[in-house]
Design a protein around this motif. Structure first.
Motif, PDB file in Angstrom:
ATOM      1  N   PHE A 145      -6.444 -20.269   3.678  1.00 38.89           N
ATOM      2  CA  PHE A 145      -6.103 -19.567   3.415  1.00 38.89           C
ATOM      3  C   PHE A 145      -4.349 -18.873   4.153  1.00 38.89           C
ATOM      4  CE2 PHE A 145      -4.515 -14.900   1.717  1.00 38.89           C
ATOM      5  CZ  PHE A 145      -3.656 -14.753   0.623  1.00 38.89           C
ATOM      6  N   VAL A 146      -3.714 -19.063   3.412  1.00 37.90           N
ATOM      7  CA  VAL A 146      -2.373 -18.242   3.994  1.00 37.90           C
ATOM      8  C   VAL A 146      -1.417 -17.087   2.748  1.00 37.90           C
ATOM      9  CG1 VAL A 146       0.484 -18.729   4.498  1.00 37.90           C
ATOM     10  CG2 VAL A 146      -1.851 -20.811   5.417  1.00 37.90           C
ATOM     11  N   GLU A 147      -1.615 -15.803   4.007  1.00 38.92           N
ATOM     12  CA  GLU A 147      -1.283 -14.843   3.097  1.00 38.92           C
ATOM     13  C   GLU A 147       0.434 -14.665   3.785  1.00 38.92           C
ATOM     14  OE1 GLU A 147      -1.226 -11.885   0.788  1.00 38.92           O
ATOM     15  OE2 GLU A 147      -2.886 -11.361   1.688  1.00 38.92           O
ATOM     16  N   ASP A 148       1.662 -14.995   2.292  1.00 41.77           N
ATOM     17  CA  ASP A 148       2.771 -14.977   2.975  1.00 41.77           C
ATOM     18  C   ASP A 148       3.861 -13.870   1.783  1.00 41.77           C
ATOM     19  OD1 ASP A 148       4.668 -15.024   4.908  1.00 41.77           O
ATOM     20  OD2 ASP A 148       5.769 -17.035   3.762  1.00 41.77           O
ATOM     21  N   ALA A 149       2.868 -13.007   1.729  1.00 41.74           N
ATOM     22  CA  ALA A 149       3.405 -12.300   0.358  1.00 41.74           C
ATOM     23  C   ALA A 149       3.540 -10.676   0.794  1.00 41.74           C
ATOM     24  CB  ALA A 149       2.783 -11.774  -0.736  1.00 41.74           C
ATOM     25  N   PHE A 150       4.428 -10.267   1.592  1.00 38.16           N
ATOM     26  CA  PHE A 150       4.754  -9.120   2.368  1.00 38.16           C
ATOM     27  C   PHE A 150       4.758  -7.285   1.300  1.00 38.16           C
ATOM     28  CE2 PHE A 150       6.708  -5.783   4.378  1.00 38.16           C
ATOM     29  CZ  PHE A 150       5.918  -5.208   5.314  1.00 38.16           C
ATOM     30  N   GLY A 151       5.433  -8.611   0.565  1.00 34.96           N
ATOM     31  CA  GLY A 151       5.317  -7.251  -1.002  1.00 34.96           C
ATOM     32  C   GLY A 151       4.679  -6.866  -1.469  1.00 34.96           C
ATOM     33  N   SER A 152       2.880  -7.831  -1.612  1.00 36.49           N
ATOM     34  CA  SER A 152       1.731  -7.232  -2.200  1.00 36.49           C
ATOM     35  C   SER A 152       0.786  -7.122  -0.943  1.00 36.49           C
ATOM     36  CB  SER A 152       1.378  -8.581  -2.859  1.00 36.49           C
ATOM     37  OG  SER A 152       2.541  -9.103  -3.963  1.00 36.49           O
ATOM     38  N   VAL A 153       0.717  -7.278  -0.101  1.00 34.04           N
ATOM     39  CA  VAL A 153      -0.330  -6.847   1.578  1.00 34.04           C
ATOM     40  C   VAL A 153      -0.210  -4.703   1.381  1.00 34.04           C
ATOM     41  CG1 VAL A 153      -0.081  -8.203   2.628  1.00 34.04           C
ATOM     42  CG2 VAL A 153       1.564  -6.253   2.498  1.00 34.04           C
ATOM     43  N   HIS A 154      -0.111  -4.268   0.980  1.00 36.65           N
ATOM     44  CA  HIS A 154      -0.580  -2.711   0.393  1.00 36.65           C
ATOM     45  C   HIS A 154      -1.152  -2.927  -0.202  1.00 36.65           C
ATOM     46  CE1 HIS A 154       3.055  -3.278  -2.014  1.00 36.65           C
ATOM     47  NE2 HIS A 154       3.004  -1.766  -2.594  1.00 36.65           N
ATOM     48  N   ARG A 155      -2.033  -3.560  -1.143  1.00 36.31           N
ATOM     49  CA  ARG A 155      -2.305  -4.445  -2.435  1.00 36.31           C
ATOM     50  C   ARG A 155      -3.929  -4.062  -2.325  1.00 36.31           C
ATOM     51  NH1 ARG A 155       2.509  -4.275  -5.749  1.00 36.31           N
ATOM     52  NH2 ARG A 155       3.135  -2.471  -5.769  1.00 36.31           N
ATOM     53  N   GLU A 177       4.925 -12.714   9.168  1.00 33.54           N
ATOM     54  CA  GLU A 177       4.891 -12.550  10.730  1.00 33.54           C
ATOM     55  C   GLU A 177       5.483 -12.087  11.203  1.00 33.54           C
ATOM     56  OE1 GLU A 177       4.194 -15.982  14.944  1.00 33.54           O
ATOM     57  OE2 GLU A 177       5.711 -16.292  12.365  1.00 33.54           O
ATOM     58  N   LYS A 178       7.159 -12.643  10.578  1.00 41.35           N
ATOM     59  CA  LYS A 178       8.268 -12.146  10.677  1.00 41.35           C
ATOM     60  C   LYS A 178       8.506 -10.135  10.528  1.00 41.35           C
ATOM     61  CE  LYS A 178      13.055 -12.578   9.649  1.00 41.35           C
ATOM     62  NZ  LYS A 178      14.310 -13.115   8.598  1.00 41.35           N
ATOM     63  N   GLU A 179       8.030  -9.991   9.216  1.00 39.31           N
ATOM     64  CA  GLU A 179       7.772  -8.481   8.967  1.00 39.31           C
ATOM     65  C   GLU A 179       7.216  -7.040   9.693  1.00 39.31           C
ATOM     66  OE1 GLU A 179       9.882  -7.085   6.521  1.00 39.31           O
ATOM     67  OE2 GLU A 179       9.768  -8.872   5.089  1.00 39.31           O
ATOM     68  N   ILE A 180       5.672  -8.435   9.817  1.00 38.45           N
ATOM     69  CA  ILE A 180       5.343  -7.184  10.960  1.00 38.45           C
ATOM     70  C   ILE A 180       5.904  -7.360  12.303  1.00 38.45           C
ATOM     71  CG2 ILE A 180       3.079  -7.239  12.844  1.00 38.45           C
ATOM     72  CD1 ILE A 180       0.921  -9.003  10.338  1.00 38.45           C
ATOM     73  N   ALA A 181       6.429  -8.483  12.964  1.00 37.90           N
ATOM     74  CA  ALA A 181       6.705  -8.108  13.952  1.00 37.90           C
ATOM     75  C   ALA A 181       8.041  -7.497  13.590  1.00 37.90           C
ATOM     76  CB  ALA A 181       7.911  -9.609  14.449  1.00 37.90           C
ATOM     77  N   TYR A 182       9.279  -7.249  12.813  1.00 38.55           N
ATOM     78  CA  TYR A 182      10.460  -6.255  12.773  1.00 38.55           C
ATOM     79  C   TYR A 182       9.555  -4.305  12.550  1.00 38.55           C
ATOM     80  CZ  TYR A 182      14.247  -9.223  13.315  1.00 38.55           C
ATOM     81  OH  TYR A 182      14.968 -10.332  13.665  1.00 38.55           O
ATOM     82  N   ILE A 183       8.603  -4.815  11.454  1.00 38.78           N
ATOM     83  CA  ILE A 183       8.587  -2.947  10.891  1.00 38.78           C
ATOM     84  C   ILE A 183       7.598  -2.228  11.777  1.00 38.78           C
ATOM     85  CG2 ILE A 183       8.024  -1.651   8.781  1.00 38.78           C
ATOM     86  CD1 ILE A 183       9.373  -3.481   7.286  1.00 38.78           C
ATOM     87  N   GLY A 184       6.626  -3.774  12.239  1.00 39.29           N
ATOM     88  CA  GLY A 184       5.124  -3.204  12.853  1.00 39.29           C
ATOM     89  C   GLY A 184       5.947  -2.690  13.837  1.00 39.29           C
TER      90      GLY A 184
END
Length: 395
Positions: A145-155, A177-184
């Motif tokens: 399984f690959v999680e790549d929908a950052f727009g939905s990971v808060h659900r 990965e990119k979203e976590i790297a930047y925003i995180g």
């Protein structure tokens, strides 16, 4: 990043299930895609998987809200398949089902990295409830399984949390990965000074963000419609401006807590109507009776510029005014220009309306990162654990 990514797994000969975010804006009753940014954002992950010889790449996504049969008709995922095929330069098989023989046979008979797009996950009532049976069923269809929908990971839905609960390895795609790297990193380990700019209309939608950023940022700049709730908390007249009466006390608290960290606009562009025409003028301090504030004024723009000087990380979420109307776009445009001229800083746009503004005003390629998820990036900035990220296997 302490999560496994697609670089950490061998997908050769395997069926890879990927949660993507193809929740694209459409017109003409769901027959025409008006912006394919979210499809384009998923391409690096899909292409990487295809280069590593999987049996099949099976894509799951929601599209719109589904409450009625009419919603189903206008949020049919079929519209995405031809655009994705065009972008990938290869065949995409659309399966007009979310479970059952048609889907199972398509996956079983796939070969040579066949790309399969599954019908809208929200056609299943159990999707938004994270129905355990549904998550288990979908998980049974693949090997990875690959999680790549950052727009939905808060659900915590069946496709974002249910599948990885039942299927391992569960890894992050490149977009996540990119979203976590930047925003995180911006929130947990920023290069300082860190300046946050928060706009938009309501304090209520940003309470947790303001609270968290007052702890971690060096400056928090307020703009947009919510500035008037803060003005009222300071005892200023706000005329007909948007104010959340039940949040005025909270704004007072933030003003005390934030002290020299919290930066408020000092002037506003007002009008006697919510329209692009009328008696438009700039006022300092108080909004006259019969007028409403629709943008920050020129002195506030200068104040933001001063507070951004020397910043190494800037997070921006929410426009400074009603940027869709030309007379009230100056504040938002000015912030875009400021961020575009900060080549040495990490400039992050937190999705939603500010992302739309940056793109619409032509600055998309001048900032470090534009988040693909408005709600997710807000919750991330609040310091919350997002269920879809938590479900990815740790390294």
């Amino acid at each position: 990043m302490d999560k496994l990514t697609i670089r950490d797994v061998d997908v050769a000969g395997k069926t890879v299930l990927v949660r993507v975010d193809f929740n694209v804006p459409m017109k003409d009753n769901g027959t025409v895609i008006t912006d394919d940014n979210r499809i384009v954002a998923a391409l690096p992950t899909i292409n990487y998987l295809l280069e590593h010889n999987p049996k099949a790449v099976v894509l799951f996504s929601h599209l719109g809200k589904i409450k009625t049969e009419e919603d189903k008709a206008k949020n049919n995922m079929a519209v995405v398949a031809p655009r994705l095929a065009e972008l990938l330069g290869r065949d995409v098989k659309f399966v007009n089902a979310t479970r059952g023989p048609e889907l199972e046979d398509a996956i079983k008979n796939a070969e040579n990295g066949q790309v399969i797009l599954v019908q809208n996950t929200r056609y299943e009532k159990g999707e938004t409830k994270n129905d355990p049976e549904l998550g288990k069923y979908w998980a049974s269809l693949g090997d990875v399984f690959v999680e790549d929908a950052f727009g939905s990971v808060h659900r915590a839905h069946a496709s974002t949390v249910g599948i990885p609960t039942n299927l391992h390895p569960a890894v992050a795609g490149f977009l996540l990965e990119k979203e976590i790297a930047y925003i995180g990193k911006a929130v947990s380990d920023p290069e300082r000074p860190l300046v946050a700019i928060l706009g938009g209309s309501k304090v209520s939608s940003k309470i947790g963000v303001i609270e968290n950023l007052l702890k971690v940022a060096d400056k928090v700049i307020i703009g947009g419609g919510m500035m008037f709730t803060f003005w009222k908390a300071k005892g200023l007249e706000v005329g007909n401006s948007l104010v959340e009466e039940d949040k005025v006390e909270l704004a007072k608290e933030y003003l005390e807590k934030g002290a020299d960290k919290l930066v408020l606009p000092v002037d506003a562009v007002v009008n006697n109507a919510f329209a692009a025409e009328g008696d438009i003028k700039t006022v300092e301090g108080n909004v006259p009776e019969g007028y409403m504030g629709l943008d920050i004024g020129p002195k506030s723009i200068e104040l933001i510029k001063e507070n951004l000087a020397g910043a190494k990380t800037v997070i921006w979420n929410g426009p400074m005014g009603v940027f869709e109307m030309e007379p009230f776009a100056k504040g938002t445009l000015a912030v875009c220009e400021m961020l575009a001229n900060m080549p040495d800083a990490n400039t992050i746009i937190g999705g939603g309306d500010s992302a739309a503004a940056v793109k619409q005003l032509g600055f998309a390629d001048k900032v470090s990162h534009i988040s693909t998820g408005g709600g997710a990036s807000l919750e991330y900035m609040e310091g919350k654990v997002l269920p879809g990220i938590a479900a990815v296997d740790d390294k």
